[in-house]
Design an enzyme around this catalytic site. Structure first.
Site: not given
Length: 767
Positions: A198, A229, A311, A520, A721
């Protein structure tokens, strides 16, 4: 326009026919070598001796690499350089790579690694949150704290005070395509790397560092992944670097892919959490004060644990106003796999914490949990923004200006027939002593942006060829989520042509440099805007060319339906492009985008870490067998906010998949380590992801009909997400079903496996 159309995934036909090419499918040059890791068999200790001669003598082995054989950096960390590619002296977890075999075939490499004779000095291992706390083993000197007001005083003064502890398990990524890389040595020492990653720029950076090269000597290409993922944000570094080092050593192409067992044993997971809470509420269930203590088990190296834990703190409010709040976060270092990014990136753990609290409050007060949720929602956003209007803020002091959950929830309550079904379930439970049903409606408010501010940028490269066809590159990666198709639709819309004209090509660090990870939920937001900027540059050149030819103003030139309109004239797009080329008009451009309004101080816990929020809500109904703990999801109704969707078909698919993956995390997917640090759930035979039979029998998904208030690409919203957290509704529906068995609160932990449900039933029945 091509945007807003429910077009199929660009590679759908290739996926279902098996023609889609992944890293391991790339035709490798003759002489390509295969690699495998030899891994540690203890969780913590010192390597006393390592006899690799039997490995070197094994059939097909060309070379064996240890830490001493690495020419430059022995590091694959995405953060603080604390993650050696190959263990040198100390072993930090069971499964850590300690050497690598380079062989003529994948099977030969796999067989050879088993011939190593390694002796260890075995040290005590920290495997649990409690053990790490007792040893004060952590990644920061002490806990990080965010909040506002005096939470302790507000709790103490409240009419009702509740406390609880909630254990939340981790999750294996279980992408269909495992980790893989292919390195092709080039002239002058350069290297081309194909990686299932990714984050191509991260791969480029780590490979260049390992080879002692500048980044311009390493080119990384990613056409697609078979799922990511978050598990391919940093975990692919080790394979790519090892292949590149071996390719440099042997002068031959080198390939590496993990078998599923190796993949699960070596790579990190979603962080498992423990959350302790104290909350004070009034008689209506409104939260007056709340204190969370979040414990995150991070594993042996830092990886991305700090921003993940951050987060989780940032989503501890979810959809609720917390007037006095304290959020304390402990990032604990253990001798287990280094936990890493996973869809939601800590947000799900923080969000389920507050949802558990609201559910507990509702049970204590004897109220419908939905009533308590509505009583604590942020204030509804006004239809129009008003200057000087005082708005509610999050615990990290970000104004919530776009809150739409009041209207969204009301519609979902109506379309799902929530109230009547809840009453019917109560009647069912009163008449059925063995099977109990439960229902829950849970909301989602998820912040969109990287919390590391500099990552909120993207680049693109667009070419228009003289025949009118369009070639597009951007920094995002395709992992099945439909990013390429969405961005192609953006490009087609800017030129007013059919999306079939747009060629979607591999992400390539030689074409678009300095890319951020596709993570994100930012892929469409960032790369869509960058591609738009590049297309608009070319389009404006074409408009100026046409305007000059027809003595018109460039602003009056329109690109629609494959035609270029100026005055009463309509010229085919192909003709305009050909004529522009003949007149030496540049038909290539780069584009760049940086997310506006982001200001974040993570040390103080203040600012605006997110550009906007994505919203959604889900109603889930379940049934449990109180004698065995077995359960089924009977029905799920979802209403989700994608803004003005770029592609409704792809977005609905993402919502469905996100819900199922979230429900899997909280119900069936259980990670188990033994007391030696050995992962026992290391294969599909021992780790249960949701199957087709686990999906809701009735599954209704709809999109909220609204635009993003912020100036995103075509006013759309991110969808990668946020839907995962809709799965929280399944977990709390199970808790609701357990609560029907007695008078006590279930205190159900996650994942709610049949065993966990049965234990909770016994607790409830005992009062």
């Amino acid at each position: 326009m091509s945007v807003a159309k429910p077009l199929p995934h660009d590679a759908a036909a290739l996926h279902v026919t098996g023609q889609a090419r992944y890293v391991d499918d790339i035709p490798a040059p003759a002489g390509t070598l295969s690699l495998a890791f030899g891994t540690a068999s203890i969780a913590h200790g010192r390597i006393v001796s390592m006899d690799l001669d039997p490995v070197r003598r094994a059939p097909g082995v060309v070379a064996v690499l240890t830490a001493a054989d690495l020419p430059f950096a022995n590091d694959v960390s995405p953060s603080v350089h604390d993650e050696p590619l190959l263990a040198k002296d100390t072993v930090h977890y069971l499964g850590q790579p300690i050497f690598a075999v380079v062989a003529e075939s994948h099977l030969a490499a796999r067989k050879a690694v088993r011939k190593a004779v390694v002796a260890y000095e075995d040290w005590p291992a920290l495997l649990t949150i409690d053990a790490a706390l007792a040893a004060n083993s952590r990644f920061e000197d002490g806990p990080r704290v965010y909040g506002r007001g005096d939470a302790d005083a507000a709790i103490a003064a409240a009419p009702h005070v509740l406390t609880g502890r909630f254990e939340i398990g981790g999750q294996e990524h279980f992408y269909l395509e495992g980790q893989a890389a292919l390195a092709l040595p080039q002239e002058g020492g350069d290297m081309i790397v194909h990686s299932s990653s990714q984050h191509p720029t991260e791969i480029q950076h780590k490979v260049a560092e390992a080879l002692g090269l500048p980044m311009n000597a390493v080119r990384v290409e990613v056409r697609r992944m078979g799922g990511g993922f978050g598990g391919k944000e940093s975990q692919g570094n080790a394979l790519a670097v090892t292949c590149a080092v071996a390719a440099r050593l042997t002068g031959r192409p080198c390939k590496m892919r993990y078998d599923r067992d190796d993949d699960m044993v070596i790579t990190g997971k979603r962080h498992d959490f423990r959350i302790d809470y104290r909350v004070g509420v009034d008689d209506e269930g409104r939260i007056l004060g709340i204190a969370f203590v979040q414990y995150a088990r991070c594993g042996w190296s830092q990886d991305l644990s700090l921003p993940v834990a951050d987060r989780a703190m940032l989503h501890a409010d979810n959809a609720y106003v917390l007037p006095a709040v304290r959020i304390e976060s402990h990032r604990l270092k253990t001798n287990t796999q280094s936990n890493t990014a996973f869809r939601g990136f800590g947000g799900p753990q923080g969000m389920i914490g507050i949802e558990r609290v609201v559910d507990h409050v509702a049970h204590h007060l004897g109220r419908d949990p939905l009533e308590v949720r509505l009583a604590n929602y942020y204030a509804a956003a006004p239809k129009k923004r008003k200057k000087g209007r005082e708005v509610q803020t999050t615990p990290y002091h970000m104004p919530v200006e776009d809150f739409i959950l009041h209207d969204l929830t009301a519609r979902l309550v109506e379309t799902s027939d929530y109230s009547a079904r809840r009453a019917a379930i109560a009647e069912w439970n009163a008449a059925n002593p063995i099977l109990k049903k439960g229902i829950a409606l849970t909301p989602v408010k998820f912040g969109i942006s990287f919390t590391l501010t500099h990552l909120n940028q993207a680049g693109a490269l667009v070419h228009v060829y003289q025949d009118g066809s369009i070639h597009m590159n951007h920094g995002g990666t395709e992992m099945g989520q439909g990013l390429f198709q969405k961005v192609a639709q953006v490009a087609a819309s800017r030129f007013g042509v059919n999306v079939g004209r747009v060629k979607i090509t591999a992400t390539d660090t030689a074409k678009v440099p300095n890319t951020s990870a596709t993570a994100a939920s930012s892929g469409s937001d960032l790369n869509g805007m960058a591609v738009k900027a590049a297309c608009d540059t070319i389009r404006d050149r074409l408009a100026a060319f046409v305007a000059e030819r027809y003595q018109a103003k460039a602003a009056k030139v329109r690109f629609e339906d494959g035609m270029v309109h100026v005055g009463r004239e309509a010229i085919p797009f192909d003709d305009v492009v050909r004529d522009a080329y003949m007149n030496r008009v540049s038909l290539s451009a780069t584009g760049f985008y940086r997310t506006p309004k982001i200001v974040w101080d993570r040390i103080r816990g203040e600012g605006r870490p997110f550009y906007y929020f994505a919203y959604g809500a889900a109603v889930t109904e379940v049934v449990i067998d109180t004698l065995t703990g077995e359960n089924r999801i009977l029905r799920t109704d979802i209403l989700h906010d994608c803004g003005a969707s770029l592609n409704p078909a792809i977005d609905i698919g993402q919502i469905e998949g996100g819900f199922v993956q979230g429900a899997g995390w909280l119900t069936t997917e259980e990670l188990v380590w033994d007391d030696k640090g050995r992962l026992r759930t290391h294969a599909p035979s021992t780790y249960k992801i949701p199957a087709c039979s686990d999906r809701p029998r009735v599954f209704n998904v709809a999109l909220w009909d609204g635009e993003n208030r912020e100036d995103t690409i075509y006013r759309s919203k991110a969808v990668g997400e946020p839907p995962l957290m809709l799965g929280i509704s399944a977990f709390l529906a199970l808790s609701d079903a357990v609560a029907a068995c007695g008078t006590g609160y279930p205190h159900l932990d996650a994942p709610a496996t049949p065993e966990a449900i049965l234990r909770a039933v016994e607790r409830v029945c005992a009062g």
